[in-house]
Design an enzyme around this catalytic site. Structure first.
Site, PDB file in Angstrom:
ATOM      1  N   ARG A  55       0.844  -1.204   0.000  1.00  0.00           N
ATOM      2  CA  ARG A  55       0.000   0.000   0.000  1.00  0.00           C
ATOM      3  C   ARG A  55       0.874   1.246   0.000  1.00  0.00           C
ATOM      4  O   ARG A  55       0.450   2.320  -0.449  1.00  0.00           O
ATOM      5  CB  ARG A  55      -0.979   0.006   1.190  1.00  0.00           C
ATOM      6  CG  ARG A  55      -1.753   1.316   1.364  1.00  0.00           C
ATOM      7  CD  ARG A  55      -3.127   1.131   1.997  1.00  0.00           C
ATOM      8  NE  ARG A  55      -3.083   0.346   3.217  1.00  0.00           N
ATOM      9  CZ  ARG A  55      -2.784   0.824   4.429  1.00  0.00           C
ATOM     10  NH1 ARG A  55      -2.503   2.093   4.589  1.00  0.00           N
ATOM     11  NH2 ARG A  55      -2.771   0.023   5.467  1.00  0.00           N
ATOM     12  N   TYR A 108     -14.874  15.896 -16.159  1.00  0.00           N
ATOM     13  CA  TYR A 108     -15.288  14.488 -16.195  1.00  0.00           C
ATOM     14  C   TYR A 108     -16.474  14.264 -15.237  1.00  0.00           C
ATOM     15  O   TYR A 108     -16.437  14.698 -14.086  1.00  0.00           O
ATOM     16  CB  TYR A 108     -14.087  13.616 -15.796  1.00  0.00           C
ATOM     17  CG  TYR A 108     -14.402  12.159 -15.717  1.00  0.00           C
ATOM     18  CD1 TYR A 108     -14.709  11.435 -16.862  1.00  0.00           C
ATOM     19  CD2 TYR A 108     -14.422  11.496 -14.500  1.00  0.00           C
ATOM     20  CE1 TYR A 108     -15.015  10.088 -16.800  1.00  0.00           C
ATOM     21  CE2 TYR A 108     -14.721  10.143 -14.422  1.00  0.00           C
ATOM     22  CZ  TYR A 108     -15.024   9.452 -15.574  1.00  0.00           C
ATOM     23  OH  TYR A 108     -15.330   8.117 -15.506  1.00  0.00           O
ATOM     24  N   ASP A 179      -6.439  17.393 -15.630  1.00  0.00           N
ATOM     25  CA  ASP A 179      -6.667  16.016 -16.044  1.00  0.00           C
ATOM     26  C   ASP A 179      -6.229  15.928 -17.504  1.00  0.00           C
ATOM     27  O   ASP A 179      -6.868  16.490 -18.386  1.00  0.00           O
ATOM     28  CB  ASP A 179      -8.156  15.694 -15.870  1.00  0.00           C
ATOM     29  CG  ASP A 179      -8.515  14.271 -16.266  1.00  0.00           C
ATOM     30  OD1 ASP A 179      -7.811  13.683 -17.107  1.00  0.00           O
ATOM     31  OD2 ASP A 179      -9.526  13.770 -15.734  1.00  0.00           O
ATOM     32  N   LYS A 204      -7.293   4.824 -19.675  1.00  0.00           N
ATOM     33  CA  LYS A 204      -7.560   5.239 -21.049  1.00  0.00           C
ATOM     34  C   LYS A 204      -6.312   5.025 -21.908  1.00  0.00           C
ATOM     35  O   LYS A 204      -5.906   3.903 -22.074  1.00  0.00           O
ATOM     36  CB  LYS A 204      -8.049   6.699 -21.057  1.00  0.00           C
ATOM     37  CG  LYS A 204      -9.142   6.990 -20.003  1.00  0.00           C
ATOM     38  CD  LYS A 204     -10.434   6.245 -20.265  1.00  0.00           C
ATOM     39  CE  LYS A 204     -11.387   6.214 -19.084  1.00  0.00           C
ATOM     40  NZ  LYS A 204     -11.726   7.500 -18.492  1.00  0.00           N
TER      41      LYS A 204
END
Ligand SMILES: *Cc1c(COP(=O)(O)O)cnc(C)c1O
Length: 385
Positions: A55, A108, A179, A204
């Site tokens: 983590r 988005y 972004d 993406k």
């Protein structure tokens, strides 16, 4: 514009552990053991930096972070389990209750919903501005802690003068975040334009094969350290090692994929624009020139059908273009606004942003321009009786 650094796509060898394998191994482990008490103690005291638990630090994830930082010109990067984990962890690292964010309109949809739900409950206010109007941005910024950008914006594809807006944010003392999923570092490197932090949905184009959901943020070391110290361990949206391995593979073909998406996307956008049944095509490459800082275009854009076109028949006649969300992989996809406008999620960004009900979002994949155009022509004929 910084030229794209192809050498950054090479991964360093770890001869001791990887047998000089040309593809790096996946370090698929949750924890790392210590040889001695003293080594564990030195690590806990911060005298030694080494993996403890995945983590925090995982070597495969770290390789992806270093590659992506180099491609964007960042000093450091952090990888997340999704683009939304990257967005929420980044935003929550720089704003507190009572503080304000300024965002460009048409961000988005799930970022819009994050701002309208969880951030609102935390009394963090988000004001939306028209990013094409620098004066409006300048008026909105004073007092804001964070300026959130996309260029081009989701669905409606508004492009901005990123360098000018980043400079306004800096003057106002706001951390600027963009972004950059649409352009990828191949076509836009916002850190070189003065933006503080660059985010990606790695699901993406960075991944490029529709087989991973992931996110990443990159920028100056001090800002990344702030995200790493609290949001990464306590919100815990960490990228998995296998996903990092898939992304390292995907990044290596990013430049050639982007050029292929650009060529096919632009050609199809031009042909659509020439049709009588198409009212408008929203593709940044159709303007006389691209905005400063953007050196190319990807395969995602939208267009608006004239009244009377049967969009259901259009969608159901297509064979190469599939009906589906997301984008950035090999395959071509469509999303009709008619469907998105009926989404139950609140707040509904399609309604809030006035997305045209006859618009269709298109992702032009890598199947070949002529085959894709044939598919569209057949479907448009079926939709226009
Ligand atoms: C998909 C997407 C996101 C969200 O990323 P996930 O990996 O799906 O969480 C963020 N921004 C843009 C522009 C996107 O298209």
């Amino acid at each position: 514009m910084i030229p794209f650094d192809h050498a950054s796509l090479t991964v360093a060898h770890d001869e001791a552990n990887a047998f000089e394998a040309v593809v790096p191994p996946i370090v698929q482990t949750s924890l790392f053991t210590f040889a001695t008490y003293d080594e564990m103690l030195a690590t806990y005291r911060g005298e030694k930096v080494r993996p403890v638990y995945s983590r925090g630090l995982n070597p495969t994830v770290r390789q992806f972070e270093e590659m992506l930082a180099k491609l964007e010109g960042g000093e450091d990067a952090l990888a997340f389990a999704s683009g939304m984990a990257a967005i929420s962890s980044t935003v929550l690292s720089f704003v507190s209750p009572g503080e304000r964010i300024v965002a460009v309109r048409h961000v988005y949809p799930d970022a819009f919903r994050l701002f309208g739900t969880i951030l609102r409950r935390l009394q963090i206010e988000v004001d939306y501005v028209d990013g094409t109007d620098p004066e409006a941005v300048a008026r909105a910024l004073p007092g804001a802690k964070l300026f959130y950008m996309e260029s081009p914006t989701s669905w409606v594809m508004e492009t901005h003068d990123v360098a000018a807006l980043a400079a306004l944010a800096r003057q106002a003392g706001a951390v600027s975040v963009i972004d950059n999923s649409w352009a990828s570092p191949v076509f836009q490197q916002p850190l070189s334009l003065g933006v503080d932090l660059v985010l990606h949905s790695a699901s993406k184009y960075l991944g490029g094969h529709s087989d991973v959901v992931a996110g990443v943020v990159t920028g100056a070391r001090g800002l990344i350290d702030r995200i790493r110290s609290e949001a990464v361990p306590y919100l815990g949206g960490k990228m998995a090692p296998f996903d990092a391995w898939l992304l390292i593979r995907g990044l290596r073909t990013l430049p050639i994929r982007m050029k292929a998406h650009e060529a096919a996307g632009l050609e199809i956008a031009r042909r659509l624009q020439a049709l009588d049944v198409v009212e408008r095509v929203d593709h940044p490459g159709l303007a006389n020139r691209l905005p400063a800082g953007l050196s190319g275009t990807s395969g995602l854009f939208s267009f608006v059908f004239r009244d009377g076109v049967d969009i259901r028949a259009f969608a159901d006649t297509l064979t190469l273009f599939k009906l589906g969300v997301s984008w950035g992989g090999h395959e071509s996809l469509i999303v009709p606004a008619e469907i998105v406008l009926q989404q139950k999620a609140e707040p509904n960004s399609a309604q809030a942003f006035g997305i045209h009900p006859h618009s269709v979002r298109l992702h032009v994949g890598l199947e070949g321009t002529e085959a894709l155009w044939g598919d569209l022509e057949t479907a448009i004929a079926a939709a226009c009786p």
